[in-house]
Design an enzyme around this catalytic site. Structure first.
Site, short mmCIF file in Angstrom:
data_model
loop_
_atom_site.label_atom_id
_atom_site.label_comp_id
_atom_site.label_asym_id
_atom_site.label_seq_id
_atom_site.Cartn_x
_atom_site.Cartn_y
_atom_site.Cartn_z
CG ASP A 1 1.08 13.31 -27.05
OD1 ASP A 1 1.80 13.60 -28.01
OD2 ASP A 1 0.90 12.15 -26.68
CG HIS B 1 4.02 8.17 -20.10
ND1 HIS B 1 4.86 7.09 -20.00
CD2 HIS B 1 4.08 8.60 -21.39
CE1 HIS B 1 5.42 6.88 -21.17
NE2 HIS B 1 4.95 7.76 -22.04
N1 CMC Z 1 -7.12 11.26 -17.13
C1 CMC Z 1 -7.79 10.70 -16.08
N2 CMC Z 1 -7.43 9.56 -15.47
C2 CMC Z 1 -6.33 8.95 -15.93
C3 CMC Z 1 -5.58 9.46 -17.01
C4 CMC Z 1 -6.01 10.67 -17.61
N3 CMC Z 1 -5.32 11.21 -18.63
N4 CMC Z 1 -4.54 8.64 -17.28
C5 CMC Z 1 -4.63 7.64 -16.40
N5 CMC Z 1 -5.71 7.81 -15.59
C6 CMC Z 1 -6.13 6.94 -14.48
C7 CMC Z 1 -6.71 5.64 -15.02
O1 CMC Z 1 -8.10 5.75 -15.21
C8 CMC Z 1 -6.34 4.67 -13.95
O2 CMC Z 1 -7.24 4.82 -12.88
P1 CMC Z 1 -7.62 3.57 -11.92
O3 CMC Z 1 -6.34 3.16 -11.27
O4 CMC Z 1 -8.63 4.14 -10.98
O5 CMC Z 1 -8.17 2.53 -12.84
C9 CMC Z 1 -4.97 5.16 -13.46
O6 CMC Z 1 -4.94 6.57 -13.77
C10 CMC Z 1 -3.81 4.48 -14.13
O7 CMC Z 1 -3.94 4.65 -15.52
P2 CMC Z 1 -3.88 3.50 -16.59
O8 CMC Z 1 -4.82 3.84 -17.70
O9 CMC Z 1 -4.00 2.17 -15.94
O10 CMC Z 1 -2.39 3.70 -17.08
P3 CMC Z 1 -1.79 3.13 -18.38
O11 CMC Z 1 -0.35 3.03 -18.13
O12 CMC Z 1 -2.50 1.91 -18.82
O13 CMC Z 1 -2.12 4.27 -19.47
C11 CMC Z 1 -2.02 6.24 -20.73
C12 CMC Z 1 -1.29 5.32 -19.76
C13 CMC Z 1 -1.03 7.23 -21.33
C14 CMC Z 1 -2.62 5.42 -21.88
C15 CMC Z 1 -3.14 6.99 -19.97
O14 CMC Z 1 -2.55 7.78 -18.97
C16 CMC Z 1 -3.98 7.86 -20.90
O15 CMC Z 1 -4.91 7.35 -21.53
N6 CMC Z 1 -3.67 9.19 -21.00
C17 CMC Z 1 -4.37 10.05 -21.92
C18 CMC Z 1 -3.87 9.82 -23.33
C19 CMC Z 1 -2.49 10.40 -23.54
O16 CMC Z 1 -2.18 11.52 -23.18
N7 CMC Z 1 -1.62 9.59 -24.20
C20 CMC Z 1 -0.27 10.01 -24.56
C21 CMC Z 1 0.79 9.21 -23.85
S1 CMC Z 1 2.43 9.97 -24.02
C22 CMC Z 1 2.80 9.86 -25.69
C23 CMC Z 1 3.02 8.49 -26.17
O17 CMC Z 1 3.87 7.78 -25.64
O18 CMC Z 1 2.35 8.10 -27.13
#
Ligand code: CMC
Length: 440
Positions: free
Chosen positions: A371, A313
């Site tokens: 989720d 998140h």
């Molecule tokens: N699985 C594997 N790696 C992950 C995941 C995951 N679910 N989430 C984040 N990471 C890694 C990401 O690749 C990044 O790595 P690095 O620093 O090496 O580049 C690091 O963790 C930080 O993640 P980010 O993508 O920069 O974080 P963000 O704040 O941009 O994204 C997120 C947050 C929710 C989009 C992401 O965690 C994600 O895609 N999760 C899976 C989808 C999901 O469950 N979404 C629902 C969110 S909660 C409900 C809502 O609010 O809608």
């Protein structure tokens, strides 16, 4: 913030560019991080800030929802989510989010009455559904029909009129559940079921989805309570992608139904509300606990696009408090519907346990989010995965309308208009040949 009489400007941040020093006010929040007010940055320095994904940007002042991502805290108007899930109900939470405090008994009865009087849709809206393919995703119908409400309820489009604004928010919350249920019925080829005003919001939604012309659905109090908790937990989450979309659309003066349709579109993506559908599909794809290691390795592999859906998140760097509540009610719901040993729930718990011990997930502070468990509950209630994001959208109409109202009533509200770091071509004479590598 400076415009709030309760907090005063107390500190300044200094920025030095080419030996010139500029100072910007720092505002304290009532709780959580302070902000540096950079509204005068460009006029003072001729620089913009660069912050893709708004990772360090507060886009507005808000009094609605507070999240402490490090501690895993979520509060609506100061009330802890755990307490609201336990003691409140969805319509009381809607009222809390929109009006700022919990209603008293008679205010709540009146409000519930007003909401239930708006659950019916204009008869002609049925024509909209008939224009969709039967295999359309129900979110496609949500986006389209929500926007179309602007053409049916033209007496609540004047955003400068406080009464019209309030009436529009009630219509949006009430009608969203009817639209969601109709989208479901349409996709399974059944006739629409009319709302029943003597039922609670959650009971009525289950009734509209699962009753049919041949048989009345008997709403179980346990499933209705689980449904209500799901609605409460998804009601608001401060300035997430869909809420920011609603605010940005609304900042131009667009009508409330159009703004909420924009929010529904933004929510649909798998990184946001679409993750509940994706999480269940991922668990089904993993299939068995013996495959968990393989999928954890895929999630860690930067060359692989796979991510653990329902994990991670932007704000929570701890267990999402909503996931904690859902994990608890998951077992209750499964027992109630007679699934005592659900292999998918077992797989989810095994996956969570393994991920939480893995260095990659520990270092990046990736925990289950809302989720991760919601899909298992919704499936047990009887919903297909395509309906999960629709249910999220119905709940989030509460937060979207509250945030939209707050924005419209904010005296410093302006049209949202970010700038950019331009890295394109310099002026080029028409007809002059340019190497393709300079353009995308
Ligand atoms: N699985 C594997 N790696 C992950 C995941 C995951 N679910 N989430 C984040 N990471 C890694 C990401 O690749 C990044 O790595 P690095 O620093 O090496 O580049 C690091 O963790 C930080 O993640 P980010 O993508 O920069 O974080 P963000 O704040 O941009 O994204 C997120 C947050 C929710 C989009 C992401 O965690 C994600 O895609 N999760 C899976 C989808 C999901 O469950 N979404 C629902 C969110 S909660 C409900 C809502 O609010 O809608």
């Amino acid at each position: 913030m400076s415009k709030d009489k309760n907090s005063k400007k107390e500190k300044f941040a200094k920025l030095i560019i080419d030996n010139n020093s500029y100072s910007f006010p720092i505002y304290s929040s009532t709780e959580g991080e302070s902000v540096i007010d950079i509204t005068k940055l460009h006029s003072k320095t001729k620089f913009f800030t660069y912050d893709p994904g708004f990772t360090s940007t507060a886009s507005c002042e808000s009094k609605i929802t507070y999240i402490d991502g490090e501690k895993g805290i979520l509060r609506y108007r100061g009330y802890d989510i755990e307490e609201l899930a336990d003691k409140s109900d969805f319509i009381e939470v809607v009222n809390l989010l929109i009006y700022g405090d919990l209603p008293n008994k008679s205010q709540l009865t009146k409000y519930k009455n007003l909401i239930s009087r708006h659950t019916l849709l204009h008869e002609q809206i049925i024509n909209f559904f008939q224009g969709f393919r039967r295999d359309a995703h129900p979110m496609a119908m949500m986006v389209g029909v929500m926007g179309a409400l602007s053409s049916f309820y033209q007496d609540t489009l004047d955003i400068k009129d406080a009464h019209q604004r309030q009436e529009a928010t009630r219509r949006i919350v009430a009608k969203s559940s009817t639209i969601g249920a109709m989208a479901y019925k349409y996709s399974i080829g059944q006739s629409f079921v009319s709302p029943k005003n003597n039922l609670s919001f959650s009971e009525n939604f289950l009734h509209m989805c699962f009753s049919n012309t041949a048989e009345e659905y008997k709403v179980s109090p346990i499933l209705a309570k689980a449904m209500d908790i799901i609605f409460i937990l998804h009601a608001d989450h401060e300035q997430n992608a869909s809420t920011s979309t609603v605010r940005l659309a609304g900042s131009s003066g667009a009508n409330p139904f159009a703004c909420i349709a924009a929010g529904v579109s933004s929510l649909w993506g798998p990184a946001h509300g679409g993750a509940n559908q994706a999480a269940l599909e991922m668990l089904e794809e993993i299939g068995s606990s013996k495959n968990i290691k393989k999928y954890i390795n895929k999630a860690k592999n930067k060359k692989d696009n796979f991510k653990l859906m329902g994990f991670g998140h932007r704000v929570y760097k701890n267990y999402d408090p909503r996931a904690k509540i859902l994990k608890k009610i998951c077992k209750k719901v499964l027992n109630h519907v007679g699934i005592n040993n659900d292999p998918i729930l077992q797989l989810a718990m095994d996956l969570e346990a393994i991920a939480l011990k893995d260095k990659y997930f520990i270092e990046k502070k990736l925990y289950p989010n809302v989720d991760f468990y919601s899909g298992i509950i919704l499936k047990a209630i009887g919903f297909p995965p395509e309906m999960f994001t629709v249910i999220f959208a119905i709940a989030r109409t509460a937060g979207w309308t509250a945030q939209w109202t707050e924005m419209i009533e904010d005296p410093i509200q302006k049209i949202g208009r970010p700038r950019q770091l331009y890295t394109g071509n310099l002026i080029t004479k028409y007809g002059k040949k340019r190497s393709r590598k300079n353009t995308r």
